[in-house]
Enzyme design. Sequence first.
Site, PDB file in Angstrom:
ATOM      1  N   ALA A   1      44.505  38.505  50.921  1.00 25.44           N
ATOM      2  CA  ALA A   1      43.823  40.035  50.052  1.00 25.44           C
ATOM      3  C   ALA A   1      42.337  39.485  49.809  1.00 25.44           C
ATOM      4  CB  ALA A   1      44.745  39.155  48.903  1.00 25.44           C
ATOM      5  N   CYS A   2      41.712  40.375  49.456  1.00 24.00           N
ATOM      6  CA  CYS A   2      40.709  40.652  47.981  1.00 24.00           C
ATOM      7  C   CYS A   2      40.290  41.551  47.427  1.00 24.00           C
ATOM      8  CB  CYS A   2      38.781  40.265  49.312  1.00 24.00           C
ATOM      9  SG  CYS A   2      39.337  41.894  50.200  1.00 24.00           S
ATOM     10  N   GLY A   3      39.366  42.125  47.143  1.00 24.46           N
ATOM     11  CA  GLY A   3      39.390  42.864  46.265  1.00 24.46           C
ATOM     12  C   GLY A   3      39.393  44.038  46.561  1.00 24.46           C
TER      13      GLY A   3
END
Lengths: 154, 100
Positions: free
Chosen positions: B15-17
């Site tokens: 995951a990331c932003g």
Amino acid sequence: MDIMDFLKEDLVIPQLDAKDKQDVIIKLGNLLFDKGYVKKTFVDAVIEREKKFPTGLPMEEINVAIPHTDAEHVLKPAIAIGVLNNPVNFNNMADPESELKIDIVFVIALNDGHSQPELLQELISIFQDSRILISIKNCKDASSIIACIKEKFN
Amino acid sequence: MGGDILNEKKRVVVACGTGIATSTVVADKIHEKCKEEGIQIDIVQCKVTEIGNYISDADLIVSTTIVSQKTDVPVVNGLPFITGIGVESALEKIIDILKK
């Protein structure tokens, strides 16, 4: 497509004066908008996202930030680069409570990261090379900034 | 080799932003390393805010930003893959968790 296809002299601002991170994002984001790479909603979307998910990266010597946002605000992929005369604070991606002094900002307009993994890998290999970041920081004009990066990939 | 355990596919949520930029790079690195180690994995890439939809059967979460969602799934910080600082120790943690 490799990174050199995305880096353009007219998307680079050397010796940029900005009062804060918002100011940097507006200046680089407006440039992307003026050249037709992003929608009008891009700048606000990047600013909002930066508040929730900051993009400051603590590197070895020169810190960088990579503001970006959702693909829906992007028309054509591009990267705008701002080299700051005086560092501005961005929050740390992995530790949003802490601030980092940032010297070089890469605003990334991506329409689909999955189709551009090499682009992102190459971009990150620039960040991981403090020698290149130092030469970019010392460049006085856009064409020499592009030349510095080109040299790495030749 | 660990026989059956290693033949079982592990699920990794990266995951990331935005779910398109830094997570793409992290997913690539994990994919490469697991191939080397002979660990079979399925990678799901997403926004950190959507993580709740994917973790029910996950073995590992790797995120470049803070995961506020409460979960029993182990979380590894993915930022070393972006900064290049601490990559070996991050990979070690990931492989340790996936070999369990």
